[in-house]
Design a protein around this motif. Sequence first.
Motif, short mmCIF file in Angstrom:
data_model
loop_
_atom_site.label_atom_id
_atom_site.label_comp_id
_atom_site.label_asym_id
_atom_site.label_seq_id
_atom_site.Cartn_x
_atom_site.Cartn_y
_atom_site.Cartn_z
N THR A 382 0.83 -1.21 0.00
CA THR A 382 0.00 0.00 0.00
C THR A 382 0.86 1.26 0.00
O THR A 382 0.47 2.29 -0.55
CB THR A 382 -0.93 0.05 1.22
OG1 THR A 382 -0.14 -0.12 2.39
CG2 THR A 382 -1.97 -1.04 1.17
N GLY A 383 2.03 1.17 0.58
CA GLY A 383 2.87 2.36 0.65
C GLY A 383 3.91 2.43 -0.45
O GLY A 383 4.79 3.28 -0.41
N ALA A 384 3.80 1.55 -1.44
CA ALA A 384 4.86 1.46 -2.45
C ALA A 384 4.93 2.71 -3.31
O ALA A 384 3.90 3.29 -3.69
CB ALA A 384 4.63 0.23 -3.32
N LYS A 385 6.14 3.14 -3.62
CA LYS A 385 6.38 4.28 -4.52
C LYS A 385 7.40 3.85 -5.55
O LYS A 385 8.05 2.84 -5.41
CB LYS A 385 6.93 5.47 -3.71
CG LYS A 385 6.01 5.92 -2.60
CD LYS A 385 5.52 7.31 -2.87
CE LYS A 385 4.26 7.63 -2.09
NZ LYS A 385 4.40 7.57 -0.63
N ASN A 386 7.52 4.66 -6.59
CA ASN A 386 8.51 4.35 -7.62
C ASN A 386 9.23 5.63 -8.01
O ASN A 386 8.62 6.70 -8.05
CB ASN A 386 7.79 3.74 -8.84
CG ASN A 386 8.76 3.33 -9.92
OD1 ASN A 386 9.33 4.16 -10.62
ND2 ASN A 386 8.97 2.05 -10.06
N ASP A 387 10.51 5.52 -8.30
CA ASP A 387 11.31 6.69 -8.67
C ASP A 387 10.70 7.46 -9.83
O ASP A 387 10.74 8.69 -9.87
CB ASP A 387 12.72 6.27 -9.08
CG ASP A 387 13.50 5.78 -7.88
OD1 ASP A 387 13.02 6.00 -6.76
OD2 ASP A 387 14.57 5.18 -8.07
N MET A 388 10.16 6.72 -10.79
CA MET A 388 9.69 7.37 -12.00
C MET A 388 8.40 8.15 -11.74
O MET A 388 8.11 9.12 -12.44
CB MET A 388 9.43 6.35 -13.11
CG MET A 388 10.62 5.49 -13.48
SD MET A 388 12.13 6.43 -13.72
CE MET A 388 11.75 7.33 -15.19
N THR A 389 7.62 7.68 -10.76
CA THR A 389 6.30 8.27 -10.57
C THR A 389 6.21 9.10 -9.30
O THR A 389 5.11 9.40 -8.83
CB THR A 389 5.23 7.16 -10.53
OG1 THR A 389 5.64 6.19 -9.56
CG2 THR A 389 5.08 6.50 -11.87
N GLY A 390 7.35 9.47 -8.74
CA GLY A 390 7.34 10.35 -7.58
C GLY A 390 6.56 9.79 -6.41
O GLY A 390 6.77 8.66 -5.99
N ASP A 391 5.59 10.59 -5.94
CA ASP A 391 4.86 10.15 -4.75
C ASP A 391 3.52 9.49 -5.08
O ASP A 391 2.65 9.36 -4.22
CB ASP A 391 4.66 11.33 -3.78
CG ASP A 391 3.94 12.48 -4.47
OD1 ASP A 391 3.62 12.33 -5.67
OD2 ASP A 391 3.70 13.52 -3.82
N ALA A 392 3.33 9.08 -6.33
CA ALA A 392 2.09 8.38 -6.67
C ALA A 392 2.01 7.07 -5.90
O ALA A 392 2.98 6.32 -5.86
CB ALA A 392 2.04 8.12 -8.18
#
Lengths: 452, 336
Positions: A382-392
């Motif tokens: 649920t808390g996963a983020k990705n470098d490419m998508t910032g804080d999405a």
Amino acid sequence: MRARTLPLSRQRSGGGKPIARKALAIAAVVSLGTGLLAGCADDGGDDSDSSSGGGEGKTTITLGLFGTMGFKEAGLYDEYEKLNPDINIEENVVERNENYYPALLNHLTTNSGLQDVQAVEVGNIAEIVATQSAKLEDLSKASGVNKADWLEWKWQQATTKDGQTIGLGTDIGPMAICYRKDLFEKAGLPTDREEVAKLWAGDWAKLVEVGEQYKKKAPKGTTFMDSPGGLLNAILSSEEERFYDADGEVIYKTNPAVKNAFDLAAKAAEDGLVGAQTQFQPAWDQTIANNKFAAISCPPWMLGYIKGKSQPDAAGKWDVAVPPKAGNWGGSFLTVPKSGKNVEEAKKLVAWLTAPEQQVKLFEVQGSFPSAQAAYEDKAVTGAKNDMTGDAPIGQIFAEAAKQIPVQIIGPKDQIIGQGLGDNGVILVAKGKSPKEAWETATKTIDNNLDK
Amino acid sequence: MATRHDTAALPVKGGAAPGRPPAGSSADKDERRRAKLSRRWQRDARWSPYAFVSPFFLLFAAFGLFPLLYTGWASLHQVELTAPTDMNWVGLRNYTRIFDDDFFWNAAQNTLTIGIISTVPQLMMAMGIAHILNYKLRGSTFYRVAMLAPYATSIAAATLVFVLLYGRDYGMINWALDFVGVDPIAWQDDKWAGQFAVSTIIIWRWTGYNALIYLAAMQAIPQDLYESAALDGASRWKQFIHVTLPSLRPTILFTVVVSTIGASQVFGEPLLFDPNKSASGGGEHQFQTLGLYLYEQGWVNQHLGRASAIAWTMFAILIVIGIINHVISRRLRASS
């Protein structure tokens, strides 16, 4: 020189009883021949030797995998070996599934050369279920396996008609639409992921309309989406029935859903809304690096791919929106061949590797999205983020998409049909042929490839 | 050969004096023992050569003849890779369908054009190189070994390097073309560019090999032929045309046959040249050869029966080429 000395056999005058001679010759041939055949037959044994060996009385379990499945990278083997000190795990990886799969089939049909655990890609699982299930263990009753952990459709894909589940799901590829916020803004489109999703909610045709809008004010040299094949694939993967019907008949040519998807992707190609590229070609990689398109249908693993091909300054410029309709792209299963040396131990390992906790660990390290719905409540997802998508909050978006994926009817030759429609079909439209010509080329290629 | 033991043993038996020794049971036994030994030697001499050559023929039977015959049998059936033992008799259908299989004929045409684009320049260059190497050169052994280096390189390694060279965006060849003002060429997408690129890999790999064969044949040409030609006032070029080439005729024929067989089986280069499309030889089958089409039918589409029929058709085409070659070489021999 050559003619001067006669061969030995020609020089002699006679002698010896013919029958005895023949017998001797036959004996020589037979003894050499059996040696040869024994040499061939040993091959299978060699593999299993290594799997039952292991110096200090340990049991070695071997896994046959393709691509980067990430078990090793996520430290799962080490962890399992620590939990089970008498187990030793070895993996045997083939880079590309198209090289891995024919060999696997060959090994299954001859029942030799198999590893204790074999991975199967989702594109091949229907064929394995239909033709090879007798060679594989039913994993539904293995200890530690709980059917309710998995998404219903993922479980069904590896289950035979008589209820044997021969593969346990590892990851899936719930699809969303990844888009470039900066390019959308320049083209006068909204950038907020909720608003973007509203633009095309419920209908792929609306997505193409957004493409038309994008084109009107598109930054120079960019297209709305990356490739016609990618768009077609996205539309088709959200259909419940596409290439096969429930009875297992090939219906791709008469199924209106397929033709509509093809026509829509062809229209997008004709109007120049998509790049004239084929996915995963080096030239296509370049369009990622050079920011040549604004949106792409993307499962979680695609974000990793984009990251690998992008320039550093593209980080954070992407966002993820809910697609018009949810679909699945990719994912794998683990199977246990019956002829393996350590069937029971292998089943235990597979049950452990595919359990929700391990799927979460795999997601954290490798980005492979869990097929275990039990994992979707986990904080790591649920808390996963990705470098490419910032804080999405990509974990939440993909988990939501995963729950809406339809129970799709899959067939043994899905890959050939899908590839034909893309690589021998819609891409031709982007290169200047008419949609009608492209459809004819595609169906002709597919029919030739399917025809036994 | 005079020391063969069966013949060499004979004089010993009779001894220096002819005639039988006095009849005695021990001598009789002795003679029988000798006769037995002699027979064993005979058998040894007669049959061991067969045992010595048998490894090749056994391997050939296991890995050449059996697959050949089994492929023939499979080609008359509908067989799928998912169940290779499950054969459905279909007679000659796998062969008759080849006649209107556009993909087969496309592959056949590609095989022919790639064969021509690769073989003709290859043999001509090989001839030129051999001619140069035939002069007295410093470090000639070095050049000869260097010529053979591409042949010793694996197809896979060589092709992967060529793929980099022929890259559309970062390839060295497009970079060089850019210097002379030529637009970048999509080597993997365009039909003729693709076939040309695949051919260059083949040329690179085989030119040195053929050059060495030509060189060996050139060195067997008697020097006096050149001397007398020189006395008659023939220039170097005339000597090459009128002395070297005619003497090399059988060698040239040999290389043509070997190259033709090689060209009909081209597989690794086009397979690896477009790593994403692999077995289909480019997105639109631009450089799919027969070998590649066979592989695609058998291992990608899993139709072993159809693939077998393609294999046998290729075999038949090769036999036809062999016969044509035989006829031409007989004509040539008759005319000389």
